[in-house]
Structures are given as C-alpha cells and as structure tokens.
Motif scaffolding. Structure first.
Motif, PDB file in Angstrom:
ATOM      1  N   VAL A  42       0.828  -1.223   0.000  1.00 49.57           N
ATOM      2  CA  VAL A  42       0.000   0.000   0.000  1.00 49.57           C
ATOM      3  C   VAL A  42       0.862   1.274   0.000  1.00 49.57           C
ATOM      4  N   ARG A  43       1.827   1.312   0.892  1.00 49.07           N
ATOM      5  CA  ARG A  43       2.634   2.527   1.052  1.00 49.07           C
ATOM      6  C   ARG A  43       3.510   2.773  -0.164  1.00 49.07           C
ATOM      7  N   GLU A  44       4.144   1.708  -0.630  1.00 51.71           N
ATOM      8  CA  GLU A  44       5.048   1.812  -1.785  1.00 51.71           C
ATOM      9  C   GLU A  44       4.271   2.295  -3.017  1.00 51.71           C
ATOM     10  N   ASP A  45       3.074   1.721  -3.208  1.00 48.48           N
ATOM     11  CA  ASP A  45       2.246   2.123  -4.346  1.00 48.48           C
ATOM     12  C   ASP A  45       1.808   3.581  -4.204  1.00 48.48           C
ATOM     13  N   ALA A  46       1.443   3.968  -2.973  1.00 52.91           N
ATOM     14  CA  ALA A  46       0.988   5.348  -2.735  1.00 52.91           C
ATOM     15  C   ALA A  46       2.090   6.338  -3.106  1.00 52.91           C
ATOM     16  N   ARG A  47       3.323   5.969  -2.822  1.00 52.01           N
ATOM     17  CA  ARG A  47       4.453   6.843  -3.169  1.00 52.01           C
ATOM     18  C   ARG A  47       4.534   7.051  -4.676  1.00 52.01           C
ATOM     19  N   ARG A  48       4.043   6.062  -5.426  1.00 47.46           N
ATOM     20  CA  ARG A  48       4.040   6.185  -6.895  1.00 47.46           C
ATOM     21  C   ARG A  48       2.719   6.775  -7.396  1.00 47.46           C
ATOM     22  N   GLY A  49       1.893   7.246  -6.436  1.00 51.26           N
ATOM     23  CA  GLY A  49       0.623   7.881  -6.808  1.00 51.26           C
ATOM     24  C   GLY A  49      -0.499   6.904  -7.096  1.00 51.26           C
ATOM     25  N   LYS A  50      -0.297   5.638  -6.705  1.00 50.35           N
ATOM     26  CA  LYS A  50      -1.299   4.602  -6.989  1.00 50.35           C
ATOM     27  C   LYS A  50      -1.994   4.144  -5.713  1.00 50.35           C
ATOM     28  N   VAL A  51      -3.314   4.038  -5.754  1.00 45.94           N
ATOM     29  CA  VAL A  51      -4.059   3.485  -4.612  1.00 45.94           C
ATOM     30  C   VAL A  51      -4.922   2.330  -5.131  1.00 45.94           C
ATOM     31  N   TYR A  52      -4.467   1.099  -4.863  1.00 47.68           N
ATOM     32  CA  TYR A  52      -5.209  -0.079  -5.327  1.00 47.68           C
ATOM     33  C   TYR A  52      -6.136  -0.581  -4.217  1.00 47.68           C
ATOM     34  N   LEU A  53      -6.874   0.334  -3.598  1.00 44.70           N
ATOM     35  CA  LEU A  53      -7.852  -0.056  -2.571  1.00 44.70           C
ATOM     36  C   LEU A  53      -9.189   0.524  -3.003  1.00 44.70           C
ATOM     37  N   PRO A  54     -10.303  -0.198  -2.761  1.00 43.57           N
ATOM     38  CA  PRO A  54     -11.601   0.317  -3.226  1.00 43.57           C
ATOM     39  C   PRO A  54     -11.946   1.635  -2.524  1.00 43.57           C
ATOM     40  N   GLN A  55     -12.154   2.687  -3.333  1.00 35.77           N
ATOM     41  CA  GLN A  55     -12.420   4.019  -2.774  1.00 35.77           C
ATOM     42  C   GLN A  55     -13.694   4.034  -1.936  1.00 35.77           C
ATOM     43  N   ASP A  56     -14.734   3.297  -2.377  1.00 36.34           N
ATOM     44  CA  ASP A  56     -15.981   3.322  -1.599  1.00 36.34           C
ATOM     45  C   ASP A  56     -15.791   2.685  -0.226  1.00 36.34           C
ATOM     46  N   GLU A  57     -14.957   1.644  -0.149  1.00 35.14           N
ATOM     47  CA  GLU A  57     -14.739   0.989   1.139  1.00 35.14           C
ATOM     48  C   GLU A  57     -13.872   1.854   2.056  1.00 35.14           C
ATOM     49  N   LEU A  58     -12.928   2.593   1.454  1.00 35.18           N
ATOM     50  CA  LEU A  58     -12.117   3.523   2.251  1.00 35.18           C
ATOM     51  C   LEU A  58     -13.039   4.578   2.870  1.00 35.18           C
ATOM     52  N   ALA A  59     -13.955   5.116   2.013  1.00 33.37           N
ATOM     53  CA  ALA A  59     -14.865   6.167   2.487  1.00 33.37           C
ATOM     54  C   ALA A  59     -15.789   5.635   3.587  1.00 33.37           C
ATOM     55  N   GLN A  60     -16.314   4.413   3.354  1.00 36.06           N
ATOM     56  CA  GLN A  60     -17.204   3.813   4.372  1.00 36.06           C
ATOM     57  C   GLN A  60     -16.499   3.648   5.714  1.00 36.06           C
ATOM     58  N   ALA A  61     -15.194   3.392   5.636  1.00 38.04           N
ATOM     59  CA  ALA A  61     -14.428   3.208   6.873  1.00 38.04           C
ATOM     60  C   ALA A  61     -14.016   4.543   7.483  1.00 38.04           C
TER      61      ALA A  61
END
Ligand SMILES: CC(C)=CCC/C(C)=C/CC/C(C)=C/CC/C(C)=C/COP(=O)(O)OP(=O)(O)O
Length: 203
Positions: A114-133
C-alpha cells in the motif's frame, strides 16, 4: 508502443513464429498444451489499464484489475498443469480455483505494498470501502495507523483469505505440479498466507 509490439509478438508466437528465445519457449509450450491466447491478451490489457488508472471506485473495478494482473496467470497455468481425468471436478471449477489463486495473490501484494504504491501515486484499494471506513487518502500518504485503518485492513485481509480458501479446493485436481517459486500453487498460497498473517500481527 511496447504493448502493441508485445500483442503482435504474442499473435505471432501462437502461430508458431516466435521472435526471440523467450517467445520460442512459450511457442513450444503452446504447441504441446491446449493453452488459450485470451488470458495473455488480457494481461497486456491490464498493463494498459494500469497506465491510465490510479484509483479504483469499488471492489468490482479492483477485481477486474486483479484478474488482468494475476487471475490470467492462473488461467494460463491450468492447461499446462493439467486436470486429472480421475478428478471429479469440472473444468470450470478448476479454472475458477486457479482464477481465485491469482486474485488472492494480487490482493495480498496490494495490501503488502500500500505505502510503496501510494508513493508512486497509486491506490489499489476500493475508494468506496475507504470512504465507508471513514478513511481519506491522507491516512495512506501520511502513514497513519489508526483504529479505523486497522479495522479496514482486517476486512481486506479477510477477503484475500476467502479467495485462497476458494483456490485450495482446486489444487488436488491438477496433475502436473512443478516445484519452485513460480510453480507449485501451494508455494503461492504458503508465501502469501504468511504475508497476510504478518500483516495481521503488525496491525
Ligand atoms: C489452484 C489451481 C487449480 C491452479 C493453480 C494455477 C496457478 C499456478 C496459479 C498462479 C496464480 C498466481 C499466484 C498468479 C500471480 C502471478 C504473479 C503476478 C506473481 C508475482 O507475485 P509475487 O511473486 O507475490 O510478487 P512479489 O515478487 O512482488 O512478491
């Protein structure tokens, strides 16, 4: 562009005209086993998708990416590993198990990186589930390990495990199992399940 060239080379090698030694090896495999070209095409399509997409609205979108990136590998492997004639399992169920192993492996890699991808500007996590949480991208970018994050990750880990459970049922139906990191399905399962366990412990 590179991906277009690969697509052309893929078509050529499936027609018995490989352009280098790697393609020759695959061409040889294709001539010996009933390998379908579609998962290979889909994998290239996944690379195209990854170039233009950096967010996934929901799990359906993420699942499609995981299929392209790794489910395809499962589908490529089954014709080579072979389904035992004495196995009671249908071809479809073995394909589904192989697909599930690819998805499970890709989900594990995503959670691990997650962190490594985020550094490259990528978020491979479902946005709706992030928001729900109740989570925001800054929680990822700023490396905030909060209670919300822990509980969100536990849910994601549980889902990855479900795909491994689905995959496990299919392995017994395979005939030609090769050892090694990229060979035996149990190697993928063991390694990824260990990674999931370590993640759970560190939460
Ligand atoms: C279960 C049944 C019936 C068949 C198994 C068929 C197989 C071998 C499926 C393999 C599917 C799979 C695990 C695909 C993932 C391929 C892939 C993208 C591997 C790279 O992942 P890692 O090796 O974890 O990457 P890292 O090196 O980043 O850790």
């Amino acid at each position: 562009m590179v991906l277009e060239r690969w697509e052309k080379q893929l078509n050529d090698l499936f027609e018995g005209q490989p352009c280098d030694m790697y393609d020759a090896a695959l061409s040889d495999t294709v001539s010996k086993y009933p390998v379908d070209i579609q998962p290979f095409r889909d994998m290239i399509e996944g690379m195209r998708l990854d170039l233009r997409k950096s967010r996934y609205n929901n799990f359906d979108e993420l699942y499609l990416y995981c299929y392209y990136a790794a489910g395809t590998v499962g589908l490529m492997s089954v014709p080579v590993m072979g389904i035992a004639p004495e196995s009671m399992a249908s071809t479809e169920s073995v394909h589904n198990a192989a697909l599930a192993l690819g998805i499970a492996n890709q989900l594990t890699n995503i959670l691990r990186d997650v962190r490594e991808d985020a550094r490259r500007g990528k978020v491979y996590l479902p946005q709706d589930e992030l928001a729900q949480a109740g989570l925001f991208e800054d929680d990822i970018f700023l490396r905030q390990v909060t209670e919300k994050w822990r509980s969100f990750m536990k849910g994601q880990i549980k889902r990855a495990r479900m795909f491994f459970d689905k995959a496990e049922k299919g392995v017994v139906s395979l005939t030609r199992l090769v050892d090694g990191r990229y060979g035996h399905p149990y190697c993928y399962m063991g390694r990824s399940c260990m990674q999931l366990k370590l993640m759970t412990i560190s939460l």
